[in-house]
Design a protein around this motif. Structure first.
Motif, PDB file in Angstrom:
ATOM      1  N   ILE A 103       0.839  -1.205   0.000  1.00 37.55           N
ATOM      2  CA  ILE A 103       0.000   0.000   0.000  1.00 37.55           C
ATOM      3  C   ILE A 103       0.872   1.253   0.000  1.00 37.55           C
ATOM      4  O   ILE A 103       0.659   2.176  -0.776  1.00 37.55           O
ATOM      5  N   ALA A 104       1.868   1.272   0.871  1.00 34.82           N
ATOM      6  CA  ALA A 104       2.723   2.456   0.977  1.00 34.82           C
ATOM      7  C   ALA A 104       3.942   2.289   0.083  1.00 34.82           C
ATOM      8  O   ALA A 104       5.065   2.594   0.483  1.00 34.82           O
ATOM      9  N   ILE A 105       3.728   1.823  -1.144  1.00 32.65           N
ATOM     10  CA  ILE A 105       4.842   1.478  -2.025  1.00 32.65           C
ATOM     11  C   ILE A 105       5.695   2.707  -2.353  1.00 32.65           C
ATOM     12  O   ILE A 105       6.887   2.594  -2.623  1.00 32.65           O
ATOM     13  N   ASP A 106       5.096   3.894  -2.288  1.00 33.35           N
ATOM     14  CA  ASP A 106       5.871   5.099  -2.581  1.00 33.35           C
ATOM     15  C   ASP A 106       7.023   5.283  -1.599  1.00 33.35           C
ATOM     16  O   ASP A 106       8.017   5.929  -1.908  1.00 33.35           O
ATOM     17  N   ILE A 116      14.271   2.542   5.189  1.00 31.26           N
ATOM     18  CA  ILE A 116      12.857   2.167   5.188  1.00 31.26           C
ATOM     19  C   ILE A 116      12.267   2.495   6.549  1.00 31.26           C
ATOM     20  O   ILE A 116      12.813   2.111   7.579  1.00 31.26           O
ATOM     21  N   ARG A 117      11.134   3.211   6.550  1.00 28.94           N
ATOM     22  CA  ARG A 117      10.491   3.525   7.828  1.00 28.94           C
ATOM     23  C   ARG A 117       9.223   2.692   7.962  1.00 28.94           C
ATOM     24  O   ARG A 117       8.163   3.047   7.474  1.00 28.94           O
ATOM     25  N   ARG A 118       9.394   1.547   8.618  1.00 30.70           N
ATOM     26  CA  ARG A 118       8.289   0.599   8.698  1.00 30.70           C
ATOM     27  C   ARG A 118       7.072   1.162   9.422  1.00 30.70           C
ATOM     28  O   ARG A 118       5.939   0.952   9.036  1.00 30.70           O
ATOM     29  N   GLY A 119       7.349   1.913  10.505  1.00 35.59           N
ATOM     30  CA  GLY A 119       6.252   2.478  11.282  1.00 35.59           C
ATOM     31  C   GLY A 119       5.399   3.397  10.431  1.00 35.59           C
ATOM     32  O   GLY A 119       4.171   3.315  10.433  1.00 35.59           O
ATOM     33  N   LYS A 120       6.065   4.232   9.644  1.00 40.56           N
ATOM     34  CA  LYS A 120       5.346   5.171   8.794  1.00 40.56           C
ATOM     35  C   LYS A 120       4.526   4.418   7.735  1.00 40.56           C
ATOM     36  O   LYS A 120       3.376   4.762   7.459  1.00 40.56           O
ATOM     37  N   MET A 121       5.144   3.367   7.164  1.00 45.89           N
ATOM     38  CA  MET A 121       4.437   2.605   6.134  1.00 45.89           C
ATOM     39  C   MET A 121       3.192   1.942   6.707  1.00 45.89           C
ATOM     40  O   MET A 121       2.127   1.936   6.085  1.00 45.89           O
ATOM     41  N   ARG A 122       3.337   1.406   7.906  1.00 46.40           N
ATOM     42  CA  ARG A 122       2.180   0.756   8.531  1.00 46.40           C
ATOM     43  C   ARG A 122       1.077   1.762   8.802  1.00 46.40           C
ATOM     44  O   ARG A 122      -0.096   1.479   8.592  1.00 46.40           O
ATOM     45  N   GLY A 158      -3.851   3.202  -4.182  1.00 43.60           N
ATOM     46  CA  GLY A 158      -4.283   4.445  -4.825  1.00 43.60           C
ATOM     47  C   GLY A 158      -4.647   5.505  -3.805  1.00 43.60           C
ATOM     48  O   GLY A 158      -4.287   6.672  -3.939  1.00 43.60           O
ATOM     49  N   LEU A 159      -5.361   5.091  -2.747  1.00 42.05           N
ATOM     50  CA  LEU A 159      -5.766   6.052  -1.713  1.00 42.05           C
ATOM     51  C   LEU A 159      -4.540   6.616  -1.012  1.00 42.05           C
ATOM     52  O   LEU A 159      -4.474   7.807  -0.715  1.00 42.05           O
ATOM     53  N   ALA A 160      -3.555   5.743  -0.750  1.00 37.17           N
ATOM     54  CA  ALA A 160      -2.342   6.193  -0.067  1.00 37.17           C
ATOM     55  C   ALA A 160      -1.593   7.208  -0.922  1.00 37.17           C
ATOM     56  O   ALA A 160      -0.876   8.059  -0.413  1.00 37.17           O
ATOM     57  N   ALA A 161      -1.763   7.104  -2.251  1.00 33.35           N
ATOM     58  CA  ALA A 161      -1.090   8.037  -3.148  1.00 33.35           C
ATOM     59  C   ALA A 161      -1.976   9.261  -3.407  1.00 33.35           C
ATOM     60  O   ALA A 161      -1.718  10.020  -4.334  1.00 33.35           O
ATOM     61  N   ASP A 162      -3.035   9.446  -2.607  1.00 32.00           N
ATOM     62  CA  ASP A 162      -3.937  10.583  -2.724  1.00 32.00           C
ATOM     63  C   ASP A 162      -4.611  10.664  -4.074  1.00 32.00           C
ATOM     64  O   ASP A 162      -4.706  11.746  -4.658  1.00 32.00           O
ATOM     65  N   ALA A 163      -5.073   9.536  -4.571  1.00 34.99           N
ATOM     66  CA  ALA A 163      -5.707   9.524  -5.880  1.00 34.99           C
ATOM     67  C   ALA A 163      -7.040  10.278  -5.826  1.00 34.99           C
ATOM     68  O   ALA A 163      -7.783  10.175  -4.859  1.00 34.99           O
TER      69      ALA A 163
ATOM     70  N   ALA B 200      10.856  -6.237  -4.560  1.00 34.68           N
ATOM     71  CA  ALA B 200       9.689  -5.933  -5.394  1.00 34.68           C
ATOM     72  C   ALA B 200       9.908  -6.439  -6.813  1.00 34.68           C
ATOM     73  O   ALA B 200       9.038  -7.091  -7.398  1.00 34.68           O
ATOM     74  N   MET B 201      11.093  -6.191  -7.352  1.00 37.48           N
ATOM     75  CA  MET B 201      11.400  -6.622  -8.716  1.00 37.48           C
ATOM     76  C   MET B 201      11.352  -8.147  -8.817  1.00 37.48           C
ATOM     77  O   MET B 201      10.820  -8.697  -9.778  1.00 37.48           O
ATOM     78  N   GLY B 202      11.878  -8.820  -7.801  1.00 36.90           N
ATOM     79  CA  GLY B 202      11.851 -10.275  -7.828  1.00 36.90           C
ATOM     80  C   GLY B 202      10.437 -10.820  -7.700  1.00 36.90           C
ATOM     81  O   GLY B 202      10.114 -11.870  -8.250  1.00 36.90           O
ATOM     82  N   GLY B 203       9.585 -10.105  -6.969  1.00 39.54           N
ATOM     83  CA  GLY B 203       8.224 -10.593  -6.737  1.00 39.54           C
ATOM     84  C   GLY B 203       7.309 -10.385  -7.923  1.00 39.54           C
ATOM     85  O   GLY B 203       6.470 -11.228  -8.220  1.00 39.54           O
ATOM     86  N   ASN B 204       7.450  -9.269  -8.603  1.00 37.09           N
ATOM     87  CA  ASN B 204       6.584  -8.971  -9.743  1.00 37.09           C
ATOM     88  C   ASN B 204       7.284  -7.951 -10.628  1.00 37.09           C
ATOM     89  O   ASN B 204       7.070  -6.751 -10.510  1.00 37.09           O
ATOM     90  N   PRO B 205       8.134  -8.447 -11.545  1.00 36.23           N
ATOM     91  CA  PRO B 205       8.958  -7.537 -12.347  1.00 36.23           C
ATOM     92  C   PRO B 205       8.126  -6.550 -13.161  1.00 36.23           C
ATOM     93  O   PRO B 205       8.492  -5.384 -13.280  1.00 36.23           O
ATOM     94  N   GLU B 206       7.006  -7.041 -13.701  1.00 36.53           N
ATOM     95  CA  GLU B 206       6.184  -6.171 -14.545  1.00 36.53           C
ATOM     96  C   GLU B 206       5.629  -4.999 -13.730  1.00 36.53           C
ATOM     97  O   GLU B 206       5.668  -3.849 -14.155  1.00 36.53           O
ATOM     98  N   ALA B 207       5.119  -5.308 -12.539  1.00 38.42           N
ATOM     99  CA  ALA B 207       4.572  -4.251 -11.685  1.00 38.42           C
ATOM    100  C   ALA B 207       5.673  -3.293 -11.261  1.00 38.42           C
ATOM    101  O   ALA B 207       5.465  -2.081 -11.199  1.00 38.42           O
TER     102      ALA B 207
END
Lengths: 497, 338
Positions: A103-106, A116-122, A158-163, B200-207
């Motif tokens: 969800i917080a892929i950004d 990586i800030r796990r707390g923030k992502m959660r 999408g929601l997390a990215a403010d769509a 991420a790349m290993g899990g789903n390269p296309e995505a």
């Protein structure tokens, strides 16, 4: 709609080499609106989405405005920044990563050396899920969730990215009916939060159920934007294909025909129970019901792939016991699953090689040697039996039109000379135009005396193609109808009640 | 607390740790020497080179690729550094970076070939293995360098203490370097954006491509990192044995691969953890050492390696096979509202 459109396209055009994929499309989407985008494969839907997402650049003369501001050069990054978020059909999730990371892929993307800030992502993931009213275990990898849950996760990304504009490409393609209901509930919630939703679909019933407006594309052009009140399934199909689709009940009374298949009290624990049915020579018998009603499981048992616990199967009056699908094939049964029909041909190989594949062992002599002449003869006779239009039996299947490819996929199994043909969801993912072709083939085969069991959850499909329809629910046959006894909508009501 | 426990149940590492404990207990009963401090310290030092290589290979496996050429890379890096130090008489501060740089470069060459020619990594690295190793044998004439400079062969001990029973605990250079390599890999893969992008790349390269992950950069990072680890391993190997033998590491590839896949790294990409790989190495080390102590032929161990790869990959393959049935209505919605 009184509000200013969140997105406006004017004269959107895109040419790929010599092909005009999109031809002067004007289109707008309002905030908080559910807007369906429909069209057959190749109608320009994907191109349109990719232009909005900045993946493709529209040709000069096209205009894209977001909130009234023109953006002459849309890029993926810019599109994202403007709040446009596309959920592709495959959802683009990472099965090995956690819900929070997906969800917080950004937070994961971008600069490589960033901690990586796990707390923030959660926290981000939790907040996005909360907007839809869900709680999911945030640290669990996505691979361990159902498809419906993954869809929720994809929406939350999408929601997390403010769509503000969420484009969903065929979101219902692999969902069960109950899951579709759940998804529609979510769409409703998003709408109330002011998010515009573009819903790309080719399931017409769904479009009519959810859309506030529907835009139809055909051959790269916009046919028009309609409100669902002006439409019904038939009209929509005509708008999409440009063809007048004559759907007439084709049912015949087959009760006097020779009995081909009798199933008596067939039971397989946990899948189906006490199923009794008959299939006559040349009859098309529909088997419908919700996903999970046991239709496919029954079909597999009739094809010898899953041994029933109780009951009897008789073919032409003789009881048969099938230990494997090889027994079933020898007993004269052929079975096509949905993916067999779609993926059942090897596109690069010739029509001939495709056609003789299931019968190679029969054509072979004692030491496994196959005389080339035999293969040619078999292929040629199948081509003429099924009216496959091809330059010749040596032509690769990919040169054939979609409808003729379908015929090859079917003809291949006819080579085994089946008496009974079981078709499981033969038109899933098939365009309306090609669907008609498949129905024609089915009627044709029935006309030659083959008994056909058509398993499908598309009500119009069974209603207009079958001579008789059985309704399954929770593993049992709960009703048997002749299309002449009730209307299409009555049948639909019973099945989806 | 329940959440915490739930994170660990059903994970490969748990089963692996259990297997390690059981086999360890078994061996300590069968051979009294097994569970002595000096044997264990010896084992750690012997396996430091394997562990460092496994860290590099682990990163490549997570990225969705595979590399067969790393042992050849390590040999080339080792020979380059040894040659520069011995025949050219260059100082340590030039030779060590040279060795590491050669390793990293050869890894990057693999990445570039894999990315731009879009050929599967196993084919590319089988080819480059042959090229790298062939080149090394051609240039060196297959001759070992026995007179390495002192800076490379002098044993460095960072910590030493004698136990009451006379056993000596000794933290040597290989052990320290291994600890650093493992920590570095752990931080890279779990704490940095780059590592998560490799997952991420290993899990789903296309995505990953769609979301703007720089695939080329990730490939270079993964294979370059393995190359770097190979360089480190090559130098350490020379340090430990006191000579640079061109083919000393060749044939070692399978042990390293076995350790990584035993530890739960999937050949399909995206799956695996540093602790898992460490457990995989411990298991292999214990098996080899234990069989040795019990007087079983070393050929038998080769068979064990092969079986380890077979068993662990088939288990991963079986458990990742998608369920044959689609979720029934209702089933999916239930779990969503925990």
């Amino acid at each position: 709609m009184l509000m200013n459109p969140v997105l406006r396209l004017s004269k959107a055009t895109k040419r790929f080499g010599g092909v005009l994929a999109l031809d002067g499309v004007d289109w707008e989407v309002s905030p908080g609106e559910v807007h369906c985008l429909i069209g057959e494969n190749g109608s320009g839907k994907s191109t349109l989405i990719k232009i909005i997402a900045g993946v493709h650049h529209a040709d000069p003369g096209s205009g894209i405005e977001v909130d009234g501001v023109p953006y002459p050069r849309m890029t993926p990054a810019l599109s994202k920044e403007l709040g446009i978020h596309v959920i592709y059909q495959d959802l683009s999730l990472f099965p090995n990563l956690s819900v929070a990371e997906n969800i917080a892929i950004d937070q994961v993307l971008g600069s490589l050396a960033r901690p990586i800030r796990r707390g923030k992502m959660r926290a981000i993931a939790k907040a996005a899920l909360a907007r839809l009213g869900f709680v999911l275990p945030l640290d669990r990898p996505v691979a361990r969730f159902s498809i419906a849950e993954r869809q929720i996760i994809a929406i939350c990304r999408g929601l997390a990215a403010d769509a503000r504009l969420l484009i969903m490409d065929e979101p219902t393609a692999s969902l069960t009916r109950a899951e579709v209901k759940l998804l529609f509930g979510i769409v409703e919630k998003l709408k109330r939060q002011g998010i515009a939703i573009v819903f790309v679909s080719h399931r017409l019933e769904e479009v009519l159920e959810i859309a506030e407006r529907a835009t139809v594309l055909r051959d790269g052009r916009k046919v028009g934007t309609f409100s669902p009140a002006e439409l019904d399934g038939k009209r929509l199909a005509e708008l999409m294909t440009g063809l007048t689709i004559e759907q007439t009940v084709s049912a015949r009374d087959m009760a006097d025909a020779t009995l081909l298949l009798e199933v008596l009290g067939l039971t397989r624990t946990g899948e189906f129970a006490d199923v009794t049915l008959t299939l006559h020579r040349g009859e098309v018998l529909g088997l419908t019901g919700l996903l999970g009603a046991g239709r496919t499981e029954l079909g597999l048992s009739l094809f010898g792939m899953a041994r029933p616990d109780a009951g009897e199967i008789r073919i032409e009056g003789r009881p048969v016991v099938m230990g494997s699908n090889q027994d079933a094939i020898n007993a004269g049964i052929a079975y096509l699953s949905e993916d067999r029909l779609n993926l059942g041909v090897n596109l690069r190989q010739s029509v001939k090689d495709n056609l003789v594949l299931p019968v190679l062992s029969r054509l072979a002599g004692r030491i496994g040697w196959i005389r080339p002449g035999k293969r040619r003869a078999t292929a040629t006779s199948l081509v003429s039996r099924l009216n496959i239009r091809t330059a010749g039996i040596e032509a690769p299947v990919q040169q054939l039109s979609g409808g003729n490819q379908q015929r090859v996929a079917l003809a291949k199994w006819l080579a085994t000379d089946p008496k009974i043909l079981i078709l499981d969801s033969p038109t899933v993912g098939v365009d309306i135009g090609n669907k008609q072709g498949i129905y024609e083939i089915i009627r044709e085969l029935a006309g030659r005396g083959i008994g056909i069991l058509l398993i499908s959850d598309e009500i119009p499909e069974v209603y207009y193609t079958c001579d008789r329809v059985l309704h399954m629910r929770e593993g049992r046959v709960v009703g048997s109808f002749l299309p002449s006894e009730l209307s299409e909508s009555e049948l639909e009501k019973r099945v989806y009640a | 607390m329940r959440d915490f426990l739930a994170r660990f149940t059903g994970r490969t590492e748990i089963y692996l740790a259990a297997v390690v404990l059981v086999i360890g207990a078994l061996l300590s009963v069968l051979s009294p020497y097994f569970l002595t401090i000096s044997n264990l310290i010896d084992l750690v030092e012997t396996y430091s080179v394997t562990a460092i290589l496994a860290m590099g290979l682990f990163v490549v496996l997570v990225s969705g690729g595979i590399d067969i050429s790393f042992a050849a890379t390590a040999s080339v890096a080792q020979y380059a550094a040894a040659f520069a130090g011995t025949s050219l008489g260059w100082p340590a501060f030039v030779c060590i970076p040279l060795g590491l740089g050669v390793g990293c470069l050869l890894g990057c060459i693999n990445a570039v070939l894999i990315h731009f020619f879009r050929i599967s990594s196993i084919i590319i690295t089988i080819a480059t293995m042959s090229v790298y190793f062939g080149l090394l044998m051609f240039v060196s004439g297959g001759k070992s360098i026995y007179t390495l400079p002192d800076w490379l062969t002098t044993r460095v001990v960072f910590y030493e203490s004698q136990m009451a029973n006379g056993d000596v605990i000794r933290i040597t250079l290989p052990i320290l370097v291994m600890i650093i390599a493992v920590s570095l890999t752990f931080v890279l893969m779990t704490r940095l954006s780059a590592g998560r992008q490799i997952y991420a790349m290993g899990g789903n390269p296309e995505a990953a491509r769609r979301l703007g992950v720089n695939i080329a950069a990730m490939q270079v990072l993964a294979y370059g990192y393995l190359g770097l680890m190979a360089g480190v391993a090559g130098l350490l190997q020379a340090h430990r044995v006191g000579e640079a033998v061109p083919n000393a590491l060749v044939g070692h590839e399978l042990n390293v691969l076995a350790a990584a896949v035993l530890g739960g790294a999937s050949l399909a990409g995206g799956i695996g953890t540093v602790p898992g790989v460490i457990l995989g190495i411990i298991l292999l080390a214990m098996l080899q050492n234990g069989l040795n102590l019990l007087g079983v032929s070393s050929y038998f161990f080769q068979m064990v390696i092969g079986l380890a790869i077979l068993v662990s990959t088939s288990i991963t393959g079986l458990s990742s096979r998608p369920g044959r049935r689609r979720a029934r209505p209702g089933e999916a919605t239930g779990a969503a509202r925990v």
